[in-house]
Structures are given as C-alpha cells and as structure tokens.
Design a protein around this motif. Structure first.
Motif, PDB file in Angstrom:
ATOM      1  N   GLU A  20       8.423   2.459  -8.578  1.00  0.00           N
ATOM      2  CA  GLU A  20       7.015   2.134  -8.355  1.00  0.00           C
ATOM      3  C   GLU A  20       6.186   3.401  -8.188  1.00  0.00           C
ATOM      4  O   GLU A  20       5.082   3.521  -8.751  1.00  0.00           O
ATOM      5  N   ALA A  21       6.692   4.360  -7.419  1.00  0.00           N
ATOM      6  CA  ALA A  21       5.960   5.607  -7.212  1.00  0.00           C
ATOM      7  C   ALA A  21       5.757   6.358  -8.523  1.00  0.00           C
ATOM      8  O   ALA A  21       4.662   6.858  -8.810  1.00  0.00           O
ATOM      9  N   VAL A  22       6.802   6.421  -9.342  1.00  0.00           N
ATOM     10  CA  VAL A  22       6.704   7.118 -10.622  1.00  0.00           C
ATOM     11  C   VAL A  22       5.765   6.376 -11.567  1.00  0.00           C
ATOM     12  O   VAL A  22       4.990   6.990 -12.315  1.00  0.00           O
ATOM     13  N   SER A  23       5.800   5.040 -11.539  1.00  0.00           N
ATOM     14  CA  SER A  23       4.924   4.258 -12.420  1.00  0.00           C
ATOM     15  C   SER A  23       3.457   4.488 -12.116  1.00  0.00           C
ATOM     16  O   SER A  23       2.591   4.275 -12.969  1.00  0.00           O
ATOM     17  N   ARG A  24       3.146   4.928 -10.885  1.00  0.00           N
ATOM     18  CA  ARG A  24       1.765   5.239 -10.508  1.00  0.00           C
ATOM     19  C   ARG A  24       1.388   6.676 -10.830  1.00  0.00           C
ATOM     20  O   ARG A  24       0.305   7.132 -10.470  1.00  0.00           O
ATOM     21  N   GLY A 125       8.480   0.196   9.106  1.00  0.00           N
ATOM     22  CA  GLY A 125       8.219  -1.182   8.715  1.00  0.00           C
ATOM     23  C   GLY A 125       7.174  -1.348   7.639  1.00  0.00           C
ATOM     24  O   GLY A 125       6.371  -2.279   7.696  1.00  0.00           O
ATOM     25  N   VAL A 126       7.184  -0.489   6.607  1.00  0.00           N
ATOM     26  CA  VAL A 126       6.152  -0.572   5.579  1.00  0.00           C
ATOM     27  C   VAL A 126       6.608  -1.370   4.360  1.00  0.00           C
ATOM     28  O   VAL A 126       6.158  -1.145   3.235  1.00  0.00           O
ATOM     29  N   GLY A 127       7.503  -2.351   4.593  1.00  0.00           N
ATOM     30  CA  GLY A 127       7.888  -3.281   3.546  1.00  0.00           C
ATOM     31  C   GLY A 127       7.595  -4.705   3.981  1.00  0.00           C
ATOM     32  O   GLY A 127       6.716  -4.938   4.811  1.00  0.00           O
ATOM     33  N   PHE A 128       8.324  -5.652   3.420  1.00  0.00           N
ATOM     34  CA  PHE A 128       8.155  -7.037   3.874  1.00  0.00           C
ATOM     35  C   PHE A 128       8.431  -7.124   5.364  1.00  0.00           C
ATOM     36  O   PHE A 128       7.827  -7.934   6.063  1.00  0.00           O
ATOM     37  N   ASP A 129       9.343  -6.323   5.829  1.00  0.00           N
ATOM     38  CA  ASP A 129       9.500  -6.083   7.265  1.00  0.00           C
ATOM     39  C   ASP A 129       8.686  -4.808   7.558  1.00  0.00           C
ATOM     40  O   ASP A 129       9.107  -3.740   7.177  1.00  0.00           O
ATOM     41  N   SER A 313       2.179   2.203  -1.430  1.00  0.00           N
ATOM     42  CA  SER A 313       0.770   2.213  -1.016  1.00  0.00           C
ATOM     43  C   SER A 313       0.610   2.831   0.365  1.00  0.00           C
ATOM     44  O   SER A 313      -0.325   3.612   0.615  1.00  0.00           O
ATOM     45  N   ALA A 314       1.512   2.484   1.279  1.00  0.00           N
ATOM     46  CA  ALA A 314       1.443   3.051   2.628  1.00  0.00           C
ATOM     47  C   ALA A 314       1.674   4.558   2.596  1.00  0.00           C
ATOM     48  O   ALA A 314       0.976   5.319   3.278  1.00  0.00           O
ATOM     49  N   ALA A 315       2.654   4.987   1.806  1.00  0.00           N
ATOM     50  CA  ALA A 315       2.931   6.422   1.719  1.00  0.00           C
ATOM     51  C   ALA A 315       1.730   7.171   1.140  1.00  0.00           C
ATOM     52  O   ALA A 315       1.377   8.266   1.604  1.00  0.00           O
ATOM     53  N   GLU A 316       1.098   6.592   0.129  1.00  0.00           N
ATOM     54  CA  GLU A 316      -0.085   7.230  -0.449  1.00  0.00           C
ATOM     55  C   GLU A 316      -1.185   7.385   0.601  1.00  0.00           C
ATOM     56  O   GLU A 316      -1.833   8.433   0.692  1.00  0.00           O
ATOM     57  N   ALA A 342      -2.192   1.382  11.848  1.00  0.00           N
ATOM     58  CA  ALA A 342      -2.467   2.556  11.021  1.00  0.00           C
ATOM     59  C   ALA A 342      -3.580   2.268  10.025  1.00  0.00           C
ATOM     60  O   ALA A 342      -4.442   3.124   9.777  1.00  0.00           O
ATOM     61  N   PHE A 343      -3.594   1.081   9.463  1.00  0.00           N
ATOM     62  CA  PHE A 343      -4.594   0.698   8.464  1.00  0.00           C
ATOM     63  C   PHE A 343      -5.471  -0.394   9.105  1.00  0.00           C
ATOM     64  O   PHE A 343      -6.308  -0.096   9.924  1.00  0.00           O
ATOM     65  N   ASP A 344      -5.252  -1.638   8.771  1.00  0.00           N
ATOM     66  CA  ASP A 344      -5.893  -2.763   9.451  1.00  0.00           C
ATOM     67  C   ASP A 344      -5.233  -4.038   8.966  1.00  0.00           C
ATOM     68  O   ASP A 344      -4.342  -4.001   8.109  1.00  0.00           O
ATOM     69  N   SER A 345      -5.675  -5.181   9.491  1.00  0.00           N
ATOM     70  CA  SER A 345      -5.024  -6.451   9.152  1.00  0.00           C
ATOM     71  C   SER A 345      -5.257  -6.857   7.702  1.00  0.00           C
ATOM     72  O   SER A 345      -4.538  -7.705   7.178  1.00  0.00           O
ATOM     73  N   GLU A 346      -6.242  -6.247   7.037  1.00  0.00           N
ATOM     74  CA  GLU A 346      -6.539  -6.591   5.647  1.00  0.00           C
ATOM     75  C   GLU A 346      -5.648  -5.834   4.662  1.00  0.00           C
ATOM     76  O   GLU A 346      -5.666  -6.131   3.468  1.00  0.00           O
ATOM     77  N   PHE A 347      -4.882  -4.881   5.144  1.00  0.00           N
ATOM     78  CA  PHE A 347      -4.040  -4.075   4.251  1.00  0.00           C
ATOM     79  C   PHE A 347      -3.146  -4.958   3.399  1.00  0.00           C
ATOM     80  O   PHE A 347      -2.968  -4.719   2.200  1.00  0.00           O
TER      81      PHE A 347
END
Length: 376
Positions: A20-24, A125-129, A313-316, A342-347
């Motif tokens: 995914e990272a490389v595809s971006r 926890g920057v995945g589904f978990d 997305s979180a790493a970016e 770190a971001f908000d509930s809309e992330f």
C-alpha cells in the motif's frame, strides 16, 4: 514515504501495508530479522531492505536513527514494543504499530511521560485494532460527554492471518479483561454476554480482551469499558472450556506445537476474501446516573484491507506532522496517543468503504435505569 521503516514487513499484514505504501508512491524501508524474507520483499517492491533483530539495543537504535517513524508489524507485540520504543526514545523517532493486544497498549501508555520528554508520538493500534472502535468511542463520547460506561461490539469476517492466529495461540489460557472504575480487571474468558444489533437484528456477543479497554479510556476518559465480539451462543461454553484448560495451554510444548501447525497451514485471506469481507462495529455510551445513552454503528471493509490503508494513512500523518516532515499538516501531540486523540473521531471516515450511523442520540432527560440488584 522514504522516512518510514516498516518492521516485520514480510508477515501477512506487513506485506499488505508495504505494498500500500509503495502504491502511493512511497519508498518505505522494509525490515525484520529474516534476511531472506527481507531481501525477497525489497527486490519485489524496489525498496531498501534491512535485516536486524531486536536483541541488541544499540543496533536497533542505529537502524532507526535516520527515520521519522517506525511502523511495527511484528507480533506478538508484547515481545516487540519495548525494544523498538526504547530505540525510538533514543533517536527521536515516532512509533506506530498495528497491535490489538491490551497488554501492549497498557505497556506503551506507561511510556507517555518519557515520550513527551523526548518529543515523540507513540501511536499504537493504527489498524482495524483499534481505529474503528477508538473513533466510534470518541464519537459517542462527543454525543454524551458525561458518559460513565462504554460498551463496544465487533462483528467481522474474512479470515485470520498467521500472525493474528499466532498471537491468539500465545494468549490461549490467559484471562479476559474489562475496565471498571478506571482499573483493568481480570475476568474469565467470555464472562459476560449480551444481545447486540449489528444491523440484522440482535445477535449473541461475549466479552473479549480487546485493546479498547486501554485505548478507549485514554481517548474518552470513560472509566468503565467492555468490548464484545459476535459469537454463537455455544461459543460461550467452548470458550469456558478453553479457560479451564489454561494450565495445559500455557505449557510451552503445547504452545510450540500449535504455533508450528499455524505456520504450516495459515497465511491469511486472499485478495478475493479481502474484497468480499466486511465488519461492523457497534457502540453504546451510557450515563449511569441519568440513564441517558448514545448508540452508533460503523461499517468497514475487510479488517485486513482497512488495516493496510489505515496504517499507511496514519504513518503519513505522523511523518507530515513531525518536525522533520515536509508537508506540515500540523504538529501531532507528543506522548502516548490513540488514533482518535492523535487525529480525531472522523479519521476512520476518511478510509475507503467506511460508514457511520447514529442509532440513538441521548434524550434531553431520562429516568435512571434501575439496577437488577435494586428492589422496591
């Protein structure tokens, strides 16, 4: 994304994230302790690969020193968070992972002060978990700021990866856990059940030791948190049987045999399964004094598909918000963070295929619910 190192990149979920990272258009460095697997993956993706284990603190720090952030995909995370975070603190490198283990979250929460002093963000926890559950918890808290209890429920499908199953094997025989009045309390596996409507009517669900018993409390300040997973009613009896065999499952030869079986038979859901799979997260925040409540549901794509997109997305965002970042979204807060803090509930709604539905808004006034222990 040439400022990101992905550790444990050749596992099932790590491979999805690296692709995914490389595809971006990014150039993450892939890393892990298996030199052959790292080299194969680096050649396939056209990126740099590094081979190192986590036993030598100085070596780990040397590898991280030139990066803005490291994304840890190497579970079980209780075995990997400490050496990587130690190195991050020394090298001013932000730390992210895709853990769902409450033990790892609690361990990282206790590094908050050190991370603040170092000026780095610790964001597990920057995945589904736990992005969907954490963002839903924060959304519900915004609907009912005076909430004193939070219940979350998860219904998912699409199969499990080898790493996830290995983590489950390692923790077979462990207790469950809930949060009560600000404390983590050990409880039997599946000790409580309830009916939850995930969208197709009420379904049986049982308590599980999900990471939100730590992260949701941090995000919302709510002191009592339980997490449930949809399961057939017979699963409660089966899980209780597993609980009674804990003495056996904790024996290393049994655990090692199960891990060998997992390695031989399981990789993870294929592309078709990831494309077809989906999950639903449900939540309820309650003010136990007044009986007011808020409920909501969140629908997501397959958990592994969401994890790949969400982690990158979180790493970016972390890299962009760091002092060395280039695009300047705004500096992220230092210290221990959750996805919504770190971001908000809309992330979560920025991720593909996610939809949120507010099921019940808190009434202006409501009679307090009576406890089952109360009597006339």
């Amino acid at each position: 994304m040439d400022s990101l190192l992905i550790y444990g990149s050749y596992g099932y979920t790590g491979r999805l994230i690296a692709r995914e990272a490389v595809s971006r258009g990014g150039s993450p460095v892939v890393a892990g302790r298996n030199g052959r697997a790292v080299s194969r993956q680096a050649d396939e993706l056209g990126v740099e690969g590094r081979t190192f284990d986590l036993s030598d603190a100085a070596d780990v720090a040397a590898h991280l020193r030139s990066f803005d952030a490291v994304l840890n995909c190497a579970g079980p995370f209780v075995n990997t968070v400490d050496p990587l975070v130690d190195a991050c603190l020394e090298t001013d490198t932000h730390y992210l992972d895709i853990s769902g283990e409450f033990q790892a979250f609690e361990r990282l929460r206790r590094r908050d002060e050190a991370a603040r002093a170092a000026g780095i963000t610790i964001l597990p926890g920057v995945g589904f978990d736990v992005i969907p559950t954490d963002c839903l918890a924060s959304f519900l808290h915004a609907q009912l700021p005076e909430a004193t209890a939070l219940s979350l429920g998860i219904k998912g499908g699409g199969g499990l990866s080898r790493g996830t199953v290995r983590t489950l094997v390692e923790h077979l025989g462990d207790d469950g856990v809930v949060r009560r009045n600000g404390r983590l309390i050990k409880v039997p596996i599946a000790y409580r059940s309830r009916e939850i409507d995930f969208g197709d009517g009420p379904e049986h669900a049982v308590t599980i030791p999900w990471g939100d018993v730590v992260t949701a409390a941090h995000s919302t300040g709510i002191d009592s948190v339980e997490v449930y997973a949809a399961a057939p009613s017979w699963a409660t009896r089966a899980l209780s049987a597993v609980d009674s065999l804990g003495w056996l499952l904790e024996r290393r030869p049994v655990e090692a045999a199960l891990e060998r079986l997992v390695d031989a038979r399981i990789d993870g859901p294929d592309a078709a399964a990831r494309s077809a799979g989906a999950a639903t997260v449900w939540g309820e925040a309650v003010d136990e004094t007044t009986g007011r409540r808020a409920r909501a549901r969140l629908r997501t794509p397959n958990p592994y598909a969401l994890t790949a997109e969400a982690a990158v997305s979180a790493a970016e965002r972390v890299i962009d918000g760091s002092e060395r970042g280039r695009s300047g979204r705004g500096r992220l807060p230092a210290g221990f963070q959750t996805p919504s803090s770190a971001f908000d509930s809309e992330f979560v709604l920025e991720l593909s295929g996610t939809e949120r539905e507010l099921l019940e808004a808190p009434a202006e006034s409501a009679e307090p619910e009576r406890s089952a222990l109360e009597s006339d």
